[in-house]
Design a protein around this motif. Structure first.
Motif, short mmCIF file in Angstrom:
data_model
loop_
_atom_site.label_atom_id
_atom_site.label_comp_id
_atom_site.label_asym_id
_atom_site.label_seq_id
_atom_site.Cartn_x
_atom_site.Cartn_y
_atom_site.Cartn_z
N ASP A 84 50.49 38.59 38.68
CA ASP A 84 49.79 37.63 37.84
C ASP A 84 50.32 37.63 36.40
OD1 ASP A 84 48.21 37.31 40.08
OD2 ASP A 84 46.31 37.55 39.00
N ASP A 85 50.22 36.49 35.77
CA ASP A 85 50.35 36.30 34.31
C ASP A 85 51.78 36.16 33.81
OD1 ASP A 85 47.63 36.60 34.39
OD2 ASP A 85 47.58 38.55 33.40
N CYS A 140 41.87 40.11 31.66
CA CYS A 140 41.89 39.16 32.77
C CYS A 140 41.01 39.63 33.89
CB CYS A 140 43.33 39.00 33.27
SG CYS A 140 43.51 38.23 34.85
N HIS A 198 48.59 29.48 37.69
CA HIS A 198 47.55 30.38 37.15
C HIS A 198 46.95 29.76 35.87
CE1 HIS A 198 45.46 34.18 36.99
NE2 HIS A 198 46.13 34.68 35.97
N HIS A 210 46.13 30.27 30.72
CA HIS A 210 45.27 31.36 31.20
C HIS A 210 43.82 31.08 30.83
CE1 HIS A 210 43.97 35.48 32.26
NE2 HIS A 210 45.02 35.43 33.05
ZN LIG Z 1 45.55 36.45 34.80
#
Ligand SMILES: [Zn+2]
Length: 361
Positions: free
Chosen positions: A130-131, A9, A198, A202
């Motif tokens: 994040d994620d 990422c 987000h 992804h």
């Molecule tokens: Zn990410």
């Protein structure tokens, strides 16, 4: 499959964004701030830190609300330190450093809207994750966050420091946290955390056209809004890259519509890698830079300004560079010498402090 090993990422993004932020403490001048932003949902307000709202609201005599704001970026939490993984001990150390250096945590939404509502003398900071990795939020069968997950660390720190309001923003894809996704998202909102978009899978939006961008963002926006009824995400973090250059693609990111769901993002969080401008500054950009967090032994000396530890001594030595709250929700206070940095949209709220006034405090 979410191609979001955090390393992937972030690595793909580093070149253009991190290099531009490397060593640059002062953010570059980009877009102007919007003068105000609608409150799309309840923000994470600390009941202990209610801002003065009574009228009249006298002009403060201290504060620097044109200073920079550190926005910290985390991915996984795990048993060893990694370039994109922090241990529970490391996260606790980060929280301790913030606590001991007079910071107050706010969400991305609060930062982006300028509605930070923190006591006089405090410096705002933002924690972002994040994620939706499973390591960020595990819980017991009784729905108690486990101490080795990010949420467990945050909750434990909050319990041990009742004078420190703990909050964070979680930038999510579909089905976050490995299990109980919807229940955990509801728990986070109920406990004052922010959920941000987000993209659904992804996706690298720079590889998509406007319709593809709206599908990726719109599906995630709808997913979160259905998971937490009444909740409208207003913060976005870009997987992989910066905002598209094409005007239609940028509009699709910032103000898109997909199958009846519309969104307006107050900010778009980047991967790297320097402190963010005050939301009241001409230097504020809708593309919000973040400071990565990892153990300093894992980065080369030449990249120390990608990560928090590179800034810790600078912030400690020179707190005047930081945004410092005046405690007033009405006035925007700053040293008069910095008046040229104020976004003119906020001139009616300006409280330029002379040296004499500041010294008299
Ligand atoms: Zn990410």
């Amino acid at each position: 499959m979410k191609a979001s090993t955090p390393a992937l990422c972030a690595t793909l993004m580093l070149a253009p964004l991190v290099l531009s932020g490397c060593g640059a403490v002062a953010p570059t001048t980009l877009n102007a701030a919007k003068p105000s932003a609608p409150k799309a949902h309840r923000s994470a307000v600390n009941p202990k830190e209610t801002a003065p709202t009574s009228v009249p609201d006298p002009k403060p005599t201290a504060g620097n609300e044109l200073g920079v704001v550190p926005i910290l970026e985390y991915h996984n939490i795990g048993p060893t330190e990694g370039r994109w993984q922090r241990t529970p001990r490391g996260l606790t150390a980060d929280l301790t450093w913030l606590y001991e250096h007079n910071f107050a945590l706010v969400t991305m939404q609060q930062y982006e809207s300028g509605d930070m509502n923190i006591p006089a003398g405090k410096h705002p900071a933002v924690l972002t994750f994040d994620d939706g990795d499973y390591s960020q939020f595990q819980w017991t069968s009784a729905h108690i966050p486990t101490p080795t997950s990010a949420v467990g660390v945050l909750e434990a720190f909050a319990a041990a420091h009742p004078d420190f309001h703990v909050t964070a923003t979680f930038f999510l894809n579909a089905n976050p946290f490995g299990s109980d996704s919807v229940a955990k998202m509801q728990w986070l909102v109920a406990h004052g955390f922010e959920l941000g978009n987000h993209t659904y899978t992804h996706a690298n939006i720079n590889s998509l056209n406007a319709q593809g961008i709206e599908k990726e963002i719109g599906e995630e926006e709808t997913y979160i809004e259905h998971a937490v009824p009444g909740y409208v995400p207003v913060s976005f973090a870009l997987p992989y890259g910066g905002l598209p250059q094409d005007a239609a693609d940028r509009t699709a990111v910032l103000d898109g519509t997909y199958q009846g769901t519309s969104w307006h993002f107050l900010g778009v969080a980047l991967v790297g890698a320097n402190p963010a401008a005050s939301p009241f500054s001409r230097a504020f950009s809708i593309s919000v830079p973040r400071i990565q967090v990892c153990d300093p032994s894992l980065v080369a000396a030449s990249t120390r300004y990608y990560i928090l530890s590179g800034y810790e001594s600078e912030f400690a030595k020179n707190p005047a560079m930081l945004y410092t709250s005046s405690g007033s929700a009405k006035w925007i206070s700053f040293p008069a010498a910095q008046a040229g940095q104020l976004n003119p949209a906020y001139s009616a709220r300006a409280d330029a402090l002379t040296e004499a006034a500041s010294a008299a405090k």
